[in-house]
Scaffold this motif. Structure first.
Motif, PDB file in Angstrom:
ATOM      1  N   PRO A  58      16.055  -5.564 -13.372  1.00 48.51           N
ATOM      2  CA  PRO A  58      15.970  -6.974 -12.992  1.00 48.51           C
ATOM      3  C   PRO A  58      15.659  -7.851 -14.201  1.00 48.51           C
ATOM      4  CG  PRO A  58      14.757  -5.611 -11.452  1.00 48.51           C
ATOM      5  CD  PRO A  58      15.175  -4.715 -12.567  1.00 48.51           C
ATOM      6  N   PHE A  85      18.477 -14.106  -7.191  1.00 47.16           N
ATOM      7  CA  PHE A  85      19.447 -13.996  -6.109  1.00 47.16           C
ATOM      8  C   PHE A  85      18.934 -14.587  -4.809  1.00 47.16           C
ATOM      9  CE2 PHE A  85      17.543  -9.694  -5.512  1.00 47.16           C
ATOM     10  CZ  PHE A  85      17.252  -9.767  -4.173  1.00 47.16           C
ATOM     11  N   ILE A 125       4.348 -13.379  -9.273  1.00 44.98           N
ATOM     12  CA  ILE A 125       4.543 -12.027  -9.795  1.00 44.98           C
ATOM     13  C   ILE A 125       4.714 -12.067 -11.312  1.00 44.98           C
ATOM     14  CG2 ILE A 125       6.252 -10.171  -9.862  1.00 44.98           C
ATOM     15  CD1 ILE A 125       6.309 -10.264  -6.862  1.00 44.98           C
ATOM     16  N   MET A 175      13.146  -7.296   1.403  1.00 45.94           N
ATOM     17  CA  MET A 175      11.951  -7.971   0.874  1.00 45.94           C
ATOM     18  C   MET A 175      11.453  -7.249  -0.374  1.00 45.94           C
ATOM     19  SD  MET A 175       9.585  -9.281   3.945  1.00 45.94           S
ATOM     20  CE  MET A 175      10.120 -10.608   5.016  1.00 45.94           C
ATOM     21  N   SER A 188      13.374  -5.517  -2.336  1.00 41.85           N
ATOM     22  CA  SER A 188      14.355  -5.832  -3.382  1.00 41.85           C
ATOM     23  C   SER A 188      14.068  -7.187  -4.008  1.00 41.85           C
ATOM     24  CB  SER A 188      15.773  -5.860  -2.809  1.00 41.85           C
ATOM     25  OG  SER A 188      16.187  -4.576  -2.471  1.00 41.85           O
ATOM     26  N   LEU A 189      13.701  -8.133  -3.159  1.00 44.15           N
ATOM     27  CA  LEU A 189      13.376  -9.476  -3.662  1.00 44.15           C
ATOM     28  C   LEU A 189      12.241  -9.387  -4.679  1.00 44.15           C
ATOM     29  CD1 LEU A 189      13.827 -12.637  -3.175  1.00 44.15           C
ATOM     30  CD2 LEU A 189      11.740 -12.467  -1.829  1.00 44.15           C
ATOM     31  N   ALA A 190      11.187  -8.673  -4.298  1.00 41.23           N
ATOM     32  CA  ALA A 190      10.041  -8.530  -5.213  1.00 41.23           C
ATOM     33  C   ALA A 190      10.469  -7.802  -6.487  1.00 41.23           C
ATOM     34  CB  ALA A 190       8.910  -7.788  -4.517  1.00 41.23           C
ATOM     35  N   ARG A 191      11.310  -6.779  -6.316  1.00 42.63           N
ATOM     36  CA  ARG A 191      11.766  -6.034  -7.496  1.00 42.63           C
ATOM     37  C   ARG A 191      12.599  -6.918  -8.416  1.00 42.63           C
ATOM     38  NH1 ARG A 191      15.189  -1.327  -5.926  1.00 42.63           N
ATOM     39  NH2 ARG A 191      15.555  -1.263  -8.151  1.00 42.63           N
ATOM     40  N   SER A 192      13.378  -7.831  -7.809  1.00 41.00           N
ATOM     41  CA  SER A 192      14.212  -8.705  -8.641  1.00 41.00           C
ATOM     42  C   SER A 192      13.338  -9.634  -9.486  1.00 41.00           C
ATOM     43  CB  SER A 192      15.172  -9.517  -7.779  1.00 41.00           C
ATOM     44  OG  SER A 192      14.530 -10.643  -7.224  1.00 41.00           O
ATOM     45  N   PHE A 193      12.078  -9.853  -9.049  1.00 42.72           N
ATOM     46  CA  PHE A 193      11.149 -10.628  -9.867  1.00 42.72           C
ATOM     47  C   PHE A 193      10.382  -9.715 -10.820  1.00 42.72           C
ATOM     48  CE2 PHE A 193      10.821 -13.408  -5.853  1.00 42.72           C
ATOM     49  CZ  PHE A 193      11.896 -14.168  -6.256  1.00 42.72           C
ATOM     50  N   ASN A 194      10.808  -8.453 -10.904  1.00 45.14           N
ATOM     51  CA  ASN A 194      10.175  -7.467 -11.780  1.00 45.14           C
ATOM     52  C   ASN A 194       8.768  -7.091 -11.338  1.00 45.14           C
ATOM     53  OD1 ASN A 194      11.361  -6.065 -13.891  1.00 45.14           O
ATOM     54  ND2 ASN A 194      11.795  -7.985 -14.963  1.00 45.14           N
ATOM     55  N   ALA A 195       8.547  -7.057 -10.024  1.00 48.83           N
ATOM     56  CA  ALA A 195       7.232  -6.675  -9.510  1.00 48.83           C
ATOM     57  C   ALA A 195       6.969  -5.204  -9.785  1.00 48.83           C
ATOM     58  CB  ALA A 195       7.158  -6.939  -8.009  1.00 48.83           C
ATOM     59  N   GLN A 201       2.189  -4.230  -7.255  1.00 52.33           N
ATOM     60  CA  GLN A 201       2.404  -5.578  -6.712  1.00 52.33           C
ATOM     61  C   GLN A 201       3.209  -5.523  -5.417  1.00 52.33           C
ATOM     62  OE1 GLN A 201       4.051  -7.333 -10.327  1.00 52.33           O
ATOM     63  NE2 GLN A 201       2.465  -8.911 -10.268  1.00 52.33           N
TER      64      GLN A 201
END
Lengths: 265, 299
Positions: free
Chosen positions: A79, A85, A108, B190, B192-199, B203
């Motif tokens: 990412p 997205f 985050i 959800m 995936s969303l957090a992962r896309s923010f590099n969580a 976290q």
């Protein structure tokens, strides 16, 4: 300058181990796409052709089995903070207020609470949600929730927006309002966007180019340049005289009449 | 004004005699509801009905038993139970025993909940841990935990520890299962969303999985709160010289049905109280949830 590039990208999903009926799937094959800075490109194709797979690869959530994905010339290996997205589902966290949801990504990333708050309020204002900052998602309509999701996406200040059927769950009128909001933002902030959609009019109304994907394994089979003015005003663009013929062309490319016959048979 | 108040009078007519085999339509159901409203016009029939049933039970327990001449050592009247309670308060340190039981319920419930939640989250995050450990956990759950009580007394003696251990064992399983199911059921998009923010993994747990599991955790805690009272009572039955379970056994030994009933009622009240406390906590933690209206199809 090319912001987002798919270079001969393929994705193969191997069969699930231990399940006899499971077969491997070649989702996409040798896809080449290049999206220039500030450009809005739409991707349409029959359902199940691997459109969303392409988006997962672009956002770094999944890796291609062949080829390379580049953002700003850098190969994507996870990412990236330059990419954000937005999906059909708003993915608002039900236990957070709207403002806290908009702040989520920056929280985050570790932005300070005060700055996060100020920026969230700025974006909420931009999408006419400032009166709902302290509401919970369930208290908002579908359109407002999706606007909050758009605010959350824009709050990340990405260079590239990946949009996977962001408005397909909304009713027709709400959809048009949100398309206008998005088009205006993309133009004003000079963002690059890659939009996956089922909606042919949406693709034509919002983008500079429309790419057509084949059935699985998905390949890009056609590119249509939408050289119609007013990209920031989809309502006006919808009524343009050239939208009709372009629609006809897209429909024939997608074999929509053939699919209808197959389904009837 | 509710829809029921606005009802025309036709459905208020007595319901036709049913053989029990007619298909019950929505209209039938509505008609029956309306006929109740007809009787208690202008009042919320829920309260009236509840008060009515309570009164009937109360009157029967006190005077019905007298008329039927039920022996007090079989089924004592309410006044007899009350007498016995006052007696135990004065002679048998009822307050001390009640407090002791309450304390054990609280400690056992808190420890059992923590253990259940901890293992639930661990299994939720690591399928390997679940595969390796779940046979033992399952065996522990299937084994009658009540039967462990004598064992714990052998190990720890006649004190508070055995009954708290039994309670912990009884409480932790429903909480574990609820938490595990909830963590597994988190919307992958959800995450995936957090992962896309590099969580980070941590976290994702704290900001997505943990809060998403709250409704299920509280369902588990509700069950656990009522089971905790059972656990403590069983522990006190088997050994020890404190707590309401001990008083209950004493009452039984003396053939004193009044004392037995009295302790049963107090134990029940402790259970209801702990359940209500969990609900209060749940209301506060889950205040973001849409308010549910009874009978509302859309919720």
């Amino acid at each position: 300058m090319i912001r987002l590039q798919f270079d001969k990208v393929s994705k193969y999903f191997p069969p699930v181990r231990g399940r006899r009926d499971s077969e491997g799937v070649q989702a996409i094959k040798d896809v080449d796409v290049a999206v220039e800075d500030g450009e809005v490109v739409s991707l349409i194709g029959p359902s199940g052709c691997g459109k969303s797979t392409l988006l997962n690869l672009g956002s770094g959530l999944d890796r291609p089995s062949g080829g390379n994905v580049f953002v700003d010339g850098q190969p994507v290996d996870g990412p990236s903070e330059h990419v954000a997205f937005m999906l059909q589902k708003d993915l608002l966290l039900p236990w957070r207020t709207i403002r806290k949801n908009v702040e989520f990504g920056q929280e985050i990333r570790g932005l300070s609470a005060g700055e996060r708050r100020d920026r969230a309020m700025h974006f909420l204002g931009l999408y006419h949600l400032d009166g709902f900052a302290n509401h919970y998602p369930h208290e908002l309509s579908g359109g407002m929730r999706q606007r909050a999701a758009l605010a959350r996406t824009m709050m990340m200040d990405p260079d590239v927006l990946l949009l996977d059927e962001p408005f397909s769950a909304l009713d027709a009128q709400t959809k048009m309002v949100l398309q206008a909001d998005l088009a205006r933002t993309l133009q004003e902030e000079k963002k690059t966007a890659f939009l996956i959609t089922h909606d042919l009019v949406e693709a034509l109304a919002l983008s500079d180019r429309v790419l057509v994907m084949s059935r699985r394994p998905g390949r890009i089979i056609r590119e249509i340049i939408v050289d119609i003015p007013d990209r920031n005003d989809p309502m006006k663009r919808r009524q343009h005289e050239r939208i009709g013929p372009m629609m006809a062309e897209l429909m024939s490319l997608l074999d929509i009449s053939k699919t209808a016959e197959e389904m009837a048979a | 004004m509710s829809q029921r108040d606005a009802a025309p009078c036709a459905p208020c007519a007595p319901a036709p005699y049913l053989t029990g085999h007619e298909p019950v339509t929505l209209e039938d159901a509505k008609a029956r509801q309306w006929s109740w409203n007809f009787i208690f016009r202008g009042m919320s029939h829920n309260w009236v009905l509840s008060a009515l049933i309570f009164t009937v039970v109360f009157v029967f327990w006190e005077w019905g038993l007298k008329i039927l001449e039920v022996e007090p050592f079989i089924f004592p009247r309410l006044s007899k139970i009350w007498e016995e309670t006052v007696h135990m308060w004065a002679e048998s340190e009822l307050l001390r025993h009640t407090w002791n039981t309450c304390l054990s319920v609280i400690i056992g419930f808190v420890l059992g909940s923590l253990l259940g939640a901890l293992i639930g989250y661990l299994f939720g995050m690591s399928p390997t841990a679940e595969i390796v450990a779940s046979p033992y956990i399952l065996a522990l759950q299937i084994a009658p935990k009540v039967a462990f009580a004598p064992l714990f007394i052998l190990w720890f003696g006649y004190n508070e520890t055995p009954k708290i251990l039994v309670t912990v064992l009884i409480v932790f399983f429903p909480i574990l299962i609820n938490v595990l199911t909830a963590v597994r059921g988190v919307d992958p998009a959800m995450v995936s969303l957090a992962r896309s923010f590099n969580a980070s993994r941590w976290q994702i747990f704290w900001k997505i999985e943990f809060p998403a599991s709250m409704p299920a955790l509280f369902s588990g805690l509700r069950i656990g709160a009522t089971l905790a009272v059972i656990g403590v009572t069983v522990g006190e039955f088997v050994g020890g010289n404190t707590g309401l379970g001990y008083l209950l056994v004493q009452g039984e030994a003396g053939g004193n049905a009044g004392a037995v009933f009295s302790t049963i009622i107090i134990l029940t009240m402790i259970g209801i109280l702990s359940y209500c406390l969990v609900i209060l906590a749940e209301r506060w933690v889950l205040r973001y949830m849409p308010k549910r209206k009874f009978g509302d199809v859309n919720n």
